[in-house]
Design a protein around this motif. Structure first.
Motif, mmCIF file in Angstrom:
data_model
loop_
_atom_site.group_PDB
_atom_site.id
_atom_site.type_symbol
_atom_site.label_atom_id
_atom_site.label_comp_id
_atom_site.label_asym_id
_atom_site.label_seq_id
_atom_site.Cartn_x
_atom_site.Cartn_y
_atom_site.Cartn_z
ATOM 1 N N UNK A 112 -2.471 -0.999 -3.728
ATOM 2 C CA UNK A 112 -3.328 0.086 -3.404
ATOM 3 C C UNK A 112 -2.941 1.322 -3.092
ATOM 4 N N UNK A 113 -3.218 2.459 -3.772
ATOM 5 C CA UNK A 113 -2.518 3.465 -3.513
ATOM 6 C C UNK A 113 -3.688 4.661 -3.046
ATOM 7 N N UNK A 114 -3.041 5.348 -2.093
ATOM 8 C CA UNK A 114 -4.122 6.311 -1.453
ATOM 9 C C UNK A 114 -3.562 7.906 -1.587
ATOM 10 N N UNK A 115 -4.198 8.785 -1.915
ATOM 11 C CA UNK A 115 -3.749 10.122 -1.990
ATOM 12 C C UNK A 115 -4.675 11.143 -1.662
ATOM 13 N N UNK B 249 1.036 -1.202 0.041
ATOM 14 C CA UNK B 249 0.055 0.021 -0.036
ATOM 15 C C UNK B 249 0.811 1.317 0.175
ATOM 16 N N UNK B 250 0.584 2.314 -0.912
ATOM 17 C CA UNK B 250 1.395 3.400 -0.733
ATOM 18 C C UNK B 250 0.386 4.675 -0.348
ATOM 19 N N UNK B 251 0.966 5.483 0.335
ATOM 20 C CA UNK B 251 0.088 6.890 0.580
ATOM 21 C C UNK B 251 1.028 7.912 -0.049
ATOM 22 N N UNK C 205 -8.305 8.496 -4.322
ATOM 23 C CA UNK C 205 -7.957 9.976 -4.417
ATOM 24 C C UNK C 205 -9.008 10.930 -3.490
ATOM 25 N N UNK C 206 -8.776 11.739 -2.630
ATOM 26 C CA UNK C 206 -9.419 12.756 -2.314
ATOM 27 C C UNK C 206 -8.801 14.115 -2.800
#
Length: 330
Positions: free
Chosen positions: A113-116, A25-27, A183-184
């Motif tokens: 999974x990528x979160x930004x 997972x990456x933030x 993405x937010x």
């Protein structure tokens, strides 16, 4: 929303075919915590629940999962504070990845999974045209595109589109097929101008304070002319068109977050000033020097206090988009 997205859209069988028991997972744009740790824990708990639901099927058994979380931000980010703040009882291996997310950060097909969150409105650079005296987009006397000429607005929009395409191309290489990206994105409604939102107007007001300081000799006018904020607030239709043009991702969900105005309103002048100063002071100090900061934000607070616009909850019209993308097989 992320939990529901993972339960519905994350295909463990497909995404773990190359690494049967490891989820990465990456933030991106992690800053120094603790928000990044809350996001990571939420994602991992949701993935663990999805794993348990899949394992309950008699025809499919997955080995126990190992989680690795990559925390990314610019080279100038305070990674020492980030690592010193890591939750002691975390159930994942942590790693720092310094660098711009507008380029490649990870090996091919290595992330699941990528979160930004609240990061994609930052541009990779200020559009070159707005600092060029010979360009129609020269942004003389301003530090942002709010209330500027259409040429300035178009230069910012073009830079955002290029940056977003670079971001998507890099993530397309790094995500496994079927991998998800949440993405937010701070944004503006399709029907509003930047000047109709506090996000845009407060930048314009800060620029006017800098210009006032040139008139008293505290700054040189050319210093202000050469400074522009590398920030752009997209709209839902604009962002959707860019993602569809890229073609590497399918849009599984794109909607406005349900944030009642009372939750986003800054109810006092002091809160608005501290919020903006925390976000922008680093850029301002680098260009103008630290010695003028107190005077600048004193002037800004006085102008905010004199205005009925900023503290009126009806004017809090900026939005946040929740965007869920899945990596296509193409």
């Amino acid at each position: 929303m992320i939990k529901k997205a993972i339960i519905k859209n994350f295909d463990i069988k497909k995404t773990l075919s190359s690494s049967p028991n490891r989820i990465c997972v990456a933030d991106l744009g992690c800053s120094t915590g603790p928000n990044t740790f809350l996001a990571a824990q939420n994602i991992l708990e949701s993935l663990q629940l999805k794993y348990q639901l899949e394992n309950d099927q008699k025809d499919f058994q997955i080995p126990k999962l190992t989680f690795q979380v990559f925390f990314n931000d610019q080279f100038t980010n305070d990674f020492n504070t980030l690592f010193n703040s890591l939750p002691p009882n975390r159930n994942y291996y942590a790693c720092g990845i310094p660098g711009s997310f507008h380029g490649l950060l990870f090996p091919e097909s290595s992330i699941h999974f990528i979160h930004c969150s609240y990061s994609l409105h930052w541009l990779s650079k200020v559009p070159e045209q707005v600092r060029d005296r010979n360009s129609l987009a020269w942004n003389k006397g301003r530090i942002h595109y709010t209330n500027a000429s259409k040429h300035v607005v178009e230069a910012y929009a073009s830079q955002f589109a290029m940056d977003m395409m670079s971001f998507l191309r890099a993530r397309a290489e790094e995500l496994v097929v079927g991998g998800l990206m949440a993405l937010l994105v701070p944004a503006v409604p399709d029907v509003l101008l930047p000047s109709d939102t506090t996000n845009g107007t407060e930048k314009d007001l800060l620029g006017s304070c800098l210009m006032d300081m040139t008139k008293t000799g505290l700054l040189r006018e050319e210093q202000v002319d050469n400074f522009n904020l590398p920030m752009y607030y997209t709209s839902q239709s604009e962002l959707k068109a860019i993602i569809e043009r890229d073609e590497h991702f399918s849009i599984e969900k794109m909607e406005k977050l349900n944030n009642p105005k009372k939750h986003v309103q800054m109810p006092t002048v002091q809160m608005r000033v501290l919020y903006l100063r925390a976000a922008l002071e680093g850029l301002l100090v680098k260009h103008f020097g630290a010695e003028i900061m107190d005077e600048l934000f004193k002037r800004f607070s006085e102008k905010v206090a004199e205005s009925s616009f900023f503290l009126n909850p009806e004017n809090q019209k900026s939005i946040v988009l929740f965007v869920l993308l899945k990596r296509n097989s193409n």
